[in-house]
Write a protein that holds these residues in place. Structure first.
Motif, PDB file in Angstrom:
ATOM      1  N   THR A 284      -2.399 -15.178   9.179  1.00  0.00           N
ATOM      2  CA  THR A 284      -2.264 -16.549   8.676  1.00  0.00           C
ATOM      3  C   THR A 284      -3.134 -16.760   7.447  1.00  0.00           C
ATOM      4  O   THR A 284      -2.712 -17.391   6.454  1.00  0.00           O
ATOM      5  N   LYS A 287      -1.473 -15.002   4.420  1.00  0.00           N
ATOM      6  CA  LYS A 287      -0.346 -15.770   3.902  1.00  0.00           C
ATOM      7  C   LYS A 287      -0.819 -17.013   3.149  1.00  0.00           C
ATOM      8  O   LYS A 287      -0.298 -17.328   2.071  1.00  0.00           O
ATOM      9  N   SER A 288      -1.787 -17.705   3.709  1.00  0.00           N
ATOM     10  CA  SER A 288      -2.255 -18.939   3.070  1.00  0.00           C
ATOM     11  C   SER A 288      -2.942 -18.664   1.753  1.00  0.00           C
ATOM     12  O   SER A 288      -2.793 -19.403   0.774  1.00  0.00           O
ATOM     13  N   ARG A 289      -3.703 -17.569   1.681  1.00  0.00           N
ATOM     14  CA  ARG A 289      -4.397 -17.245   0.439  1.00  0.00           C
ATOM     15  C   ARG A 289      -3.401 -16.836  -0.646  1.00  0.00           C
ATOM     16  O   ARG A 289      -3.560 -17.210  -1.810  1.00  0.00           O
ATOM     17  N   ALA A 292      -1.714 -19.930  -1.874  1.00  0.00           N
ATOM     18  CA  ALA A 292      -2.608 -20.751  -2.712  1.00  0.00           C
ATOM     19  C   ALA A 292      -2.827 -20.135  -4.068  1.00  0.00           C
ATOM     20  O   ALA A 292      -3.065 -20.828  -5.069  1.00  0.00           O
TER      21      ALA A 292
END
Length: 293
Positions: A284, A287-289, A292
């Motif tokens: 997670t 994916k978020s990094r 962003a």
């Protein structure tokens, strides 16, 4: 983690013997980790990256933008891209992000800073080709990942979107209090065998060199980091000290501490619920990094 799971994990580990040659250490490590099945949905393909041997870890359906650059553990003396694929593959599967595992040079034949030069060369090629990167490393690979970011910053390269550090070895001077206080709890390492590996790696370099022991480095400006560590390991304080230093220097850093878990407990995914949860959290984060970035 139940007592049964904890004991099952411990029973699969034993403290490394002292005095074995690097070749003997590598043979033993490879016997345990180099032929583990990666899954029917995984194909590994040899390549070079920045002139360094590597493995593309192709997981069916993992085609999201970006790439995981995986740096394997092994105390800078053992391990390979193939052993690193054992964790690169499940992270790629969970995140949907392609992965590449690097075969950086090992000590004592290639002591510090050869591994950093290799990791930086590989990272440079990815960045200069326009890739968005998250660096992931376990144990020595975690320390190497930090050192790679510090070296990249010094060269003016764009930094990765983030980094995941699994039980990172951040202080080869062995100053962490847990090097002794957790010695009886750690089923894998002792101060003595870590000192042996550090001597192979440093080959006369000061152990407080910031690229050898990045817990001493200026961390300002590094991207968000996720650190995961167990309490049954002598490297516990290598993580806790890193997190404290990063926070003091305004680095966005998250920490998962798993009670009773051994070194790089993520290897026990499928048998230990906390290992699966840790990999899910890491995926997670990856994916978020990348989203962003």
């Amino acid at each position: 983690m139940s007592a049964e799971e904890r004991e099952a994990a411990r029973s699969m580990m034993q403290k490394a013997e002292l005095g074995r040659t690097p070749d003997e250490q590598r043979a033993g490590f490879d016997e345990l980790f180099a032929s583990r099945p990666l899954g029917d949905d995984v194909k590994v393909v040899e390549r070079t990256l920045g002139g360094v041997p590597a493995l593309d870890v192709h997981v069916d359906g993992a085609d999201a933008d970006g790439v995981i650059l995986y740096l394997h553990g092994g105390s800078y003396v053992v391990g390979s891209a193939r052993t690193g694929a054992n964790l690169a593959a499940p992270l790629s599967r969970r995140s949907g992000v392609p992965a590449v595992a690097l075969d950086y040079r090992l000590a004592p034949e290639h002591p510090f800073p050869a591994g950093i030069h290799d990791a930086l060369a590989a990272y440079r090629e990815l960045v200069e080709s326009g890739q968005k990167v998250v660096i992931v490393g376990d144990s020595a690979g975690g320390g190497l990942g930090l050192a790679t970011m510090i070296a990249a910053r010094a060269e003016g390269l764009a930094l990765p979107a983030g980094a995941v550090l699994l039980s990172p070895w951040t202080d080869v001077s062995l100053k962490s209090p847990s090097m002794d206080s957790r010695g009886d709890d750690d089923p894998l390492f002792s101060r003595a065998n870590m000192a042996e590996s550090a001597e192979f790696y440093l080959s006369g370099t000061s152990p407080q060199n910031e690229l050898a022991s990045p817990v001493f480095a200026d961390l300002k400006g590094l991207p968000p980091l996720l650190v995961q560590v167990g309490t049954a390991e002598i490297l516990l304080d290598d993580s806790l000290r890193l997190v404290a230093r990063a926070a003091e220097q305004d680095v966005d850093i998250s920490l998962d501490v798993i009670a009773g878990a051994p070194h790089v407990f993520q290897y026990f995914a499928g048998a230990m619920a906390e290992a699966d949860e840790a990999l899910d959290h890491a995926a997670t984060f990856i994916k978020s990094r990348l989203a962003a970035g």
